[in-house]
Motif scaffolding. Structure first.
Motif, short mmCIF file in Angstrom:
data_model
loop_
_atom_site.label_atom_id
_atom_site.label_comp_id
_atom_site.label_asym_id
_atom_site.label_seq_id
_atom_site.Cartn_x
_atom_site.Cartn_y
_atom_site.Cartn_z
N TYR A 46 1.47 -4.65 13.56
CA TYR A 46 1.15 -5.74 12.64
C TYR A 46 0.74 -5.21 11.27
O TYR A 46 1.05 -5.81 10.25
N LEU A 47 0.03 -4.07 11.27
CA LEU A 47 -0.45 -3.50 10.00
C LEU A 47 0.62 -2.68 9.29
O LEU A 47 0.38 -2.18 8.20
N GLY A 48 1.79 -2.53 9.91
CA GLY A 48 2.91 -1.84 9.26
C GLY A 48 2.80 -0.33 9.27
O GLY A 48 3.28 0.33 8.34
N TYR A 49 2.23 0.24 10.34
CA TYR A 49 2.03 1.69 10.38
C TYR A 49 3.33 2.47 10.19
O TYR A 49 3.41 3.37 9.35
N SER A 50 4.35 2.12 10.97
CA SER A 50 5.61 2.88 10.91
C SER A 50 6.28 2.76 9.54
O SER A 50 6.97 3.67 9.09
N ILE A 51 6.06 1.62 8.86
CA ILE A 51 6.64 1.41 7.53
C ILE A 51 5.96 2.32 6.51
O ILE A 51 6.61 3.09 5.80
N ILE A 52 4.63 2.20 6.46
CA ILE A 52 3.88 2.93 5.43
C ILE A 52 3.93 4.43 5.67
O ILE A 52 4.04 5.22 4.73
N GLN A 53 3.85 4.83 6.94
CA GLN A 53 3.87 6.26 7.26
C GLN A 53 5.28 6.83 7.35
O GLN A 53 5.46 8.02 7.58
N GLU A 54 6.28 5.94 7.21
CA GLU A 54 7.69 6.34 7.26
C GLU A 54 8.00 7.06 8.57
O GLU A 54 8.58 8.15 8.60
#
Length: 554
Positions: free
Chosen positions: A324-332
């Motif tokens: 939900y917090l977008g970990y995989s997006i922000i951490q690439e």
């Protein structure tokens, strides 16, 4: 994204359905047209969307229907006139002249892969609430500094994330200028506001470029119904037996950045709720599970401790929240599973006499009223003034200068029905009330039944040591019992103090959990404990200094 697309052509006889299919395949008008074409498959590598496409004259399993009529056949037009009123796109094509044949099937494919229905209401000429909710989450994840606008760096990060290419400076200005011309509050401080972000996607959809919005939505984990997919929220994570789950260093850095973006943990919980969570991320007991400040708000350390607890006890929920917090997006990263460290089997740690784990579980057992809850709350720096409602307490301790998490779990005193989960831990605390003559017997029986032959270290806690000590009914005194079974002498403990209770006992418990192979003689050795205590004190002082420095930065 769909694995394939099935296109169905329907219409009156002899309106050109089969001719369209054959002209697409052969790129010329057929001299002889069969009554019905066989199903054809267009490979993924020759379609614009890189998806295999099946075209049939009739099928009950189609994803999209192309209604075909002949412009010089009035009867065929009348048959489809009512239906055509509701069709968003009408394409004039000719199999004979090879006019718009590819376009016909491209738009049919596009209608399946990038449907307008979930995004936009043509009657009201605005985006649907579910689409606004999804795009709002995406905006907040992309707003890395949480200032309510997407600056050029954040817009470029968003662009690279979704489309793998950055925007040129002039292209960025062009985008913002389009928004400025259409709304007054779409651009602020030369950055894109949420309203401006939503306007751009409305514009994409209205101009037939809804594949742009779908590319963004799918990159951030959404399916065709604008729900976050199970694959996105719960990536595959195999955990072998006797292994535990912990957050790695990058995950803690990410969570630190999330904490820095928000005013408090309540705001972070609200952010999770807005993202799609249908329940409160952490219940009201969390304030009695982790460290809080004098006002009762969860501290930075308490916030990290709660994430550590969730990861250890329920890693799937941790993955969900990180999603939900977008970990995989922000951490690439490919998925938020990259945030998790799976520890090695505990038996290997015992064999090698060392561990790489950072989280250790201590199960606390004893009769009701023996002081277990007070023992848990004292770990969080609280005395008897606190009325706890949590069976867990977690915080950091320091062993030889290493920061570790100690997780205390209060086990309900049901002697006959202690489950494997009640017994599985790294160290055991058996708590008795020194003022209650019948209190120690329970501890003795639990130890003899479950831990006598176990490799799990055990400690006897003599709680309420500020009260008068009563003689225990058990056949052996607590001290003699410990001597007989080569246990460390009972540890005196009380949380009935004006000041925060001492944390020495928790350092001992963590050390025993880290070094279960250490003999009882070593445990009795004052030098062993002195090394652990000095290391903890030094690290705590340094850690406090660093924490103050971090607070100044925040």
């Amino acid at each position: 994204m769909r694995k394939d697309v099935r296109i169905l052509l329907v219409g009156e006889p002899r309106v050109g359905k089969t001719s369209l299919i054959m002209s697409l395949v052969s790129e010329e008008f057929p001299d002889e047209v069969p009554l019905r074409a066989e199903e054809i498959t267009i490979p993924a590598d020759v379609t614009p969307e890189r998806v295999p496409t099946h075209i049939v004259d009739y099928s009950g399993t189609a994803n999209v229907i192309c209604i075909v009529y002949s412009v010089n056949n009035k009867k065929s037009i009348e048959k489809v006139s009512l239906v055509s009123l509701y069709l968003p796109i009408k394409i004039h094509c000719s199999a004979k002249n090879l006019k718009n044949i590819s376009e016909l099937f491209y738009y049919a494919q596009k209608a399946v892969l990038h449907p307008t229905g979930p995004l936009y209401s043509p009657e009201e000429k605005e985006m649907k609430p579910s689409c606004i909710k999804a795009l709002t989450r995406i905006f907040k994840i992309s707003d890395l500094d949480n200032d309510g606008i997407l600056n050029d760096n954040e817009l470029n990060f968003f662009q690279r994330t979704c489309f793998n290419i950055p925007l040129a400076p002039q292209a960025l200005e062009d985008v913002k200028n389009v928004v400025r011309k259409n709304m007054s509050d779409g651009v602020k401080d030369n950055g894109l506001t949420l309203k401006g972000f939503l306007f751009l996607h409305t514009l994409f959809i209205q101009r037939g470029r809804h594949e742009t919005t779908w590319t963004v939505l799918r990159r951030f984990g959404y399916d065709d119904d604008l729900e976050l997919t199970q694959e996105y929220l719960f990536p595959l994570l195999k955990i072998p037996p006797d292994c535990t789950t912990e957050l790695n260093h990058n995950a803690y850095l990410f969570l630190q950045s999330v904490f820095d973006k928000h005013d408090n943990v309540i705001e972070i919980s609200a952010s999770l709720l807005q993202s799609s969570v249908s329940y409160m991320p952490w219940g009201p007991d969390v304030n009695n599970t982790v460290c809080t400040n004098e006002q009762g708000s969860i501290t930075y350390q308490g916030y990290l401790s709660q994430w550590t607890l969730t990861t250890y006890l329920d890693v799937q929920r941790c993955l969900e929240y990180l999603g939900y917090l977008g970990y995989s997006i922000i951490q690439e990263q490919e998925s938020q599973a990259a945030a998790i460290t799976i520890t090695r089997n505990k038996r290997i740690d015992l064999q090698k006499k060392q561990t790489q784990r950072s989280v250790f579980r201590c199960n606390v057992l004893g009769l009701r009223g023996s002081g277990k809850s007070g023992f848990l709350q004292a770990f969080l720096g609280r005395n008897l003034a606190v009325s706890p409602n949590s069976y867990y307490a977690i915080s950091t301790t320091y062993v030889y200068g290493q920061e570790k998490y100690l997780l205390l779990h209060e086990v309900l005193p049901d002697f006959e029905f202690l489950s494997e989960a009640d017994l599985a831990c790294d160290v055991v605390c058996l708590v008795y009330d020194i003022s209650n003559p019948g209190s120690f017997e329970y501890c003795a029986k639990v130890y003899k039944k479950h831990f006598l032959d176990s490799k799990t270290p055990c400690v006897i806690i003599a709680a309420k040591s500020d009260l008068h000590e009563a003689r225990q009914y058990y056949s052996l005194s607590p001290l003699d019992f410990c001597r007989k079974h080569k246990l460390h002498p009972p540890q005196l403990f009380t949380c009935n103090t004006d000041e925060a209770p001492s944390k020495d006992i928790y350092t001992k418990l963590t050390t025993m959990a880290m070094y279960p192979h250490v003999t009882q003689a070593d445990l009795k050795n004052s030098t062993f404990w002195l090394r652990a205590s000095i290391g903890a004190t030094v690290f705590a002082v340094l850690g406090f200094a660093m924490y103050k420095a971090l607070l100044k930065q925040r």
